[in-house]
Design a protein around this motif. Sequence first.
Motif, PDB file in Angstrom:
ATOM      1  N   MET A   1       0.389  -0.945   0.220  1.00 19.81           N
ATOM      2  CA  MET A   1      -0.002   0.217  -0.058  1.00 19.81           C
ATOM      3  C   MET A   1       1.192   1.652  -0.119  1.00 19.81           C
ATOM      4  O   MET A   1       1.544   1.586   0.752  1.00 19.81           O
ATOM      5  CB  MET A   1      -0.586  -0.712   1.328  1.00 19.81           C
ATOM      6  CG  MET A   1      -1.568  -1.301   1.294  1.00 19.81           C
ATOM      7  SD  MET A   1      -1.505  -2.626   2.279  1.00 19.81           S
ATOM      8  CE  MET A   1      -2.809  -3.686   1.302  1.00 19.81           C
ATOM      9  N   GLY A  55      -9.166   2.981   1.179  1.00 14.74           N
ATOM     10  CA  GLY A  55      -7.856   2.208   0.887  1.00 14.74           C
ATOM     11  C   GLY A  55      -6.964   3.379   2.175  1.00 14.74           C
ATOM     12  O   GLY A  55      -7.273   3.749   2.891  1.00 14.74           O
ATOM     13  N   THR A  56      -5.688   2.813   1.888  1.00 12.58           N
ATOM     14  CA  THR A  56      -4.851   3.308   2.650  1.00 12.58           C
ATOM     15  C   THR A  56      -4.826   4.775   2.299  1.00 12.58           C
ATOM     16  O   THR A  56      -3.895   5.202   1.154  1.00 12.58           O
ATOM     17  CB  THR A  56      -3.387   2.536   2.398  1.00 12.58           C
ATOM     18  OG1 THR A  56      -3.127   1.445   2.948  1.00 12.58           O
ATOM     19  CG2 THR A  56      -1.936   3.742   3.278  1.00 12.58           C
ATOM     20  N   ASN A 118      -5.475   1.324  13.586  1.00 11.03           N
ATOM     21  CA  ASN A 118      -6.401  -0.287  12.981  1.00 11.03           C
ATOM     22  C   ASN A 118      -8.057  -0.356  13.944  1.00 11.03           C
ATOM     23  O   ASN A 118      -8.909  -0.362  13.078  1.00 11.03           O
ATOM     24  CB  ASN A 118      -5.745  -1.283  12.694  1.00 11.03           C
ATOM     25  CG  ASN A 118      -4.816  -1.445  11.999  1.00 11.03           C
ATOM     26  OD1 ASN A 118      -4.743  -1.093  11.152  1.00 11.03           O
ATOM     27  ND2 ASN A 118      -3.644  -2.610  12.208  1.00 11.03           N
ATOM     28  N   GLU A 150      -6.845  -1.666   1.328  1.00 15.48           N
ATOM     29  CA  GLU A 150      -6.646  -1.920   2.408  1.00 15.48           C
ATOM     30  C   GLU A 150      -7.912  -1.698   3.305  1.00 15.48           C
ATOM     31  O   GLU A 150      -8.761  -1.728   4.599  1.00 15.48           O
ATOM     32  CB  GLU A 150      -5.530  -0.818   3.142  1.00 15.48           C
ATOM     33  CG  GLU A 150      -5.150  -1.228   4.795  1.00 15.48           C
ATOM     34  CD  GLU A 150      -5.026  -0.282   5.792  1.00 15.48           C
ATOM     35  OE1 GLU A 150      -5.060  -0.491   6.638  1.00 15.48           O
ATOM     36  OE2 GLU A 150      -4.639   0.666   5.026  1.00 15.48           O
ATOM     37  N   ALA A 153      -9.410  -4.327   4.445  1.00 18.98           N
ATOM     38  CA  ALA A 153      -9.400  -5.126   6.152  1.00 18.98           C
ATOM     39  C   ALA A 153     -10.289  -4.129   7.169  1.00 18.98           C
ATOM     40  O   ALA A 153      -9.928  -4.985   8.096  1.00 18.98           O
ATOM     41  CB  ALA A 153      -7.611  -4.059   6.185  1.00 18.98           C
ATOM     42  N   LEU A 175      -7.438  -6.205  -0.154  1.00 17.27           N
ATOM     43  CA  LEU A 175      -6.910  -7.141   0.681  1.00 17.27           C
ATOM     44  C   LEU A 175      -7.580  -8.221   1.387  1.00 17.27           C
ATOM     45  O   LEU A 175      -8.208  -7.839   2.127  1.00 17.27           O
ATOM     46  CB  LEU A 175      -5.748  -6.246   2.244  1.00 17.27           C
ATOM     47  CG  LEU A 175      -5.286  -7.013   2.440  1.00 17.27           C
ATOM     48  CD1 LEU A 175      -4.253  -7.852   2.600  1.00 17.27           C
ATOM     49  CD2 LEU A 175      -4.103  -6.128   4.134  1.00 17.27           C
ATOM     50  N   PRO A 179      -1.642  -8.304   6.604  1.00 14.70           N
ATOM     51  CA  PRO A 179      -0.695  -7.276   6.492  1.00 14.70           C
ATOM     52  C   PRO A 179       0.649  -7.217   6.258  1.00 14.70           C
ATOM     53  O   PRO A 179       0.951  -7.242   5.572  1.00 14.70           O
ATOM     54  CB  PRO A 179      -1.425  -6.533   7.446  1.00 14.70           C
ATOM     55  CG  PRO A 179      -3.010  -6.822   8.187  1.00 14.70           C
ATOM     56  CD  PRO A 179      -2.695  -8.597   7.887  1.00 14.70           C
TER      57      PRO A 179
END
Length: 371
Positions: A1, A55-56, A118, A150, A153, A175, A179
């Motif tokens: 990422m 995501g990221t 997270n 992500e 996740a 994903l 990770p």
Amino acid sequence: MKRLALAAVAFTLAATPAHAETRTFTVTTRDGAPINGQADLPSAPARTTIIFVAGTGMFDRDASFGRSNTPRDLIFADLAQRMNARGLATVRYDRRGLRYGATGAERIDAALASAATNETQVNDLAAVYAWAQARDGLNARCVIFFGHSEGMAHIGRLADTGARRPLAVIGMGALLESPRSVFHWQRTGRDAHSLRMMDTDGDGRTTNEEVQANFMRTPSGVWETVAPFLSPSGAWTAADIEALPSRQETLLYAPERAQILAQADDAPFPSAQTPMASYAWIKSFFTDETPIAQRLARWDAPMIFHYGSYDSQTVAARQEAAAAPIAGRARFTLHANRGHSLGEHPLFGPIDETLADQIAAEAAEAARGCR
């Protein structure tokens, strides 16, 4: 990422939006942080709502992640309109610490952004999910999650908390492996994988001519510079490529891992001047070995995953291999000549328009199961 500093992009999507009503909202997450977003409602009452999870990166509700300099670069806003046109409500929210519509230094609340972990990101998603279902919120009967990269996740970790099962889950470049394994591959496996892809005649050697011709249609095209991939001898042998991951392990991954794990968990990452999370968050990419698919397995729901053939971040074969815990409920589609955001670039969008319509149609089809 890949970590990116994304500038705010001001676009107006369309003069006649596909939604009939927009509701802005603010929810308070478990630690008291405000999470802002919007729901776009179709002209007819909708039973099903799509919640978008980015995501990221410091993404707001629109998810600006394209290179076309058109409104389609706002990949979540663009997809939301397509889903609204098919009778679905949509919910999009800003990452904690982002001020929607602001620019420059005003765009980021450094204290909130640097506290992201997270756990907080899952709590933020849980608060949005609760609002979407609440009578005094959107009062959605059914919810479908759409996760990019992500973002899956966060969805998987939400499933692992025992949260209510959604109607379906849809992923783009999602994903599914752990990770730790995906980040390790990005640092030590991506370039060797790409060099093998560039060997178009299959003779076991990747010549500089093959590199020049094929570089941007591989995951390593994300670097956008071909020079480091040109061999001084004119070609990479099979042995050269085989040795590359261990070299990158020693020279790149191990020093980065040591540097990151040495930081305090609550220190701002990557710096106090440009925070996007805490070091606790980035550390998980070196320590969290639980596959996201294992977390998603808590939900007995249909799952649809789309990947590009030269995705720079999440290689389809690796994600499908990690998906054993959700076998029987997951469907995978690989799109030729597309990247992480199902566009022509290995990383960036906009999403190929035909594929954006396909995803919207799949969401509408899944919504028919709402009872």
